[in-house]
Scaffold this motif. Sequence first.
Motif, short mmCIF file in Angstrom:
data_model
loop_
_atom_site.label_atom_id
_atom_site.label_comp_id
_atom_site.label_asym_id
_atom_site.label_seq_id
_atom_site.Cartn_x
_atom_site.Cartn_y
_atom_site.Cartn_z
N PRO A 201 0.81 -1.23 0.00
CA PRO A 201 0.00 0.00 0.00
C PRO A 201 0.84 1.27 0.00
O PRO A 201 0.52 2.22 -0.71
CB PRO A 201 -0.83 -0.13 1.28
N SER A 205 0.58 3.88 -3.02
CA SER A 205 0.05 5.21 -2.71
C SER A 205 1.01 6.29 -3.16
O SER A 205 0.61 7.34 -3.68
CB SER A 205 -0.23 5.34 -1.21
N ARG A 208 0.73 6.55 -6.96
CA ARG A 208 -0.48 7.29 -7.34
C ARG A 208 -0.27 8.79 -7.12
O ARG A 208 -0.63 9.61 -7.99
CB ARG A 208 -1.67 6.81 -6.52
N ARG A 292 -9.82 7.69 -6.79
CA ARG A 292 -9.79 8.33 -5.49
C ARG A 292 -9.99 7.28 -4.41
O ARG A 292 -10.66 6.26 -4.62
CB ARG A 292 -10.89 9.40 -5.39
N VAL A 293 -9.40 7.52 -3.25
CA VAL A 293 -9.57 6.61 -2.11
C VAL A 293 -11.06 6.44 -1.82
O VAL A 293 -11.82 7.40 -1.81
CB VAL A 293 -8.84 7.16 -0.87
N GLY A 294 -11.48 5.20 -1.59
CA GLY A 294 -12.86 4.91 -1.25
C GLY A 294 -13.77 4.65 -2.43
O GLY A 294 -14.96 4.35 -2.24
N LEU A 315 -5.02 -0.11 -2.47
CA LEU A 315 -5.23 1.30 -2.80
C LEU A 315 -6.32 1.95 -1.95
O LEU A 315 -6.68 3.10 -2.18
CB LEU A 315 -5.58 1.43 -4.28
N ASP A 316 -6.86 1.18 -0.99
CA ASP A 316 -7.91 1.69 -0.10
C ASP A 316 -9.18 2.06 -0.87
O ASP A 316 -9.84 3.06 -0.57
CB ASP A 316 -7.40 2.88 0.71
N LEU A 317 -9.51 1.22 -1.86
CA LEU A 317 -10.78 1.36 -2.57
C LEU A 317 -11.79 0.43 -1.90
O LEU A 317 -11.50 -0.21 -0.90
CB LEU A 317 -10.59 1.01 -4.05
#
Length: 358
Positions: A201, A205, A208, A292-294, A315-317
């Motif tokens: 991660p 990150s 990105r 985008r995150v989420g 990626l914290d999606l």
Amino acid sequence: MSVKYADNLMGTIMPLSKQSYDAYCRRDTVQVLHSETYSGQNWTEKLLTHQNIRLVEVLQGITNAHFHLIDPVASVYIADQQNSRFSSPLKSWVEENGTIQIPHEQVYQEETALIIGGMKNHWHFLINFLPRLIMARKIMGSSFEDLDCVVIHEATPMQQDFLERLFPDVVFRQIPAGSTAAYGFKSMFYLDFPKNTLLCPEILSLTRAVVLEAYEPRPTDLAAGIFVDRNPDIPRRRLAGRANKLAIFEEHGITPIFCEDYNFSQQIALFHGADFVAGLHGAGMSNILFCRVGTPVLIIDYKWPSEMYALAQALDLRPLPILAEKVYNKTVEMRLRDLEITPKQLDAALTALKALTD
């Protein structure tokens, strides 16, 4: 690059011994310039894994089209840092008795080089190659600017434009695919990196952030919800019953796209601006790197565990996988067969994930 041969480039060269990068870095004669530990998920085993990233410098170092590390002074050949398909010595370098020998054809440059490698495949370019290059710049600091060149794969025109945007002052030397030559440099920096089964991660990150800073994607009039489609004319992991499924996507306000219809800048803007992404397992889904995150992501997959799902997690999606049925076709390799999901499966999954955007 100039061509020289064994008798005038490095003198008499002993047969090479295959060695792991880890064992090489523990040699008394090898100076590890940087060592740092990162954590990530090994998606094949669904386990948290820790791995060192080390940078070494090899004087008169050699590489090849698979971007292996050859130290002619230590007479070692290191192949284990690359994609598993390329983690054995080049066949043309292996003699009938099994010994590994540097070939007569050698390309030598009186330069200080960083070996990064890479592959044309969009997934490996974005998720393996690019993070390795960005990490090298971070680790080397001002020394990165002193490099004469960075050695990479034979990039596509779009990849070349992308690299020029991110690294405008870097000279990229490309090794042609299929070359059997040895490529030598006055001084060669080599960075090991987690294999493509390990997704970190922190590194992703950072990757990105570097891309978004360079491109500064702005809101567009492109679709807020996108389905990463595959060319229906190419029998390679297409969506079975495509017309009926596209109607369901349309009911949910999701627009099908073919990533190859857009340049890099447009792809970055498209995925960064999307409120919802759905797609079939494939290289195009590596563009979720720019989301985008989420962001909710629906992944229509053919296998489990899956690197697509693991990437979205790293990626914290907010990913949701659907394990599809492979449509039987004896003329197509199992992993490339068309994928079948029921209309109810698709409608339920889109309803559930789209609720996360409300």
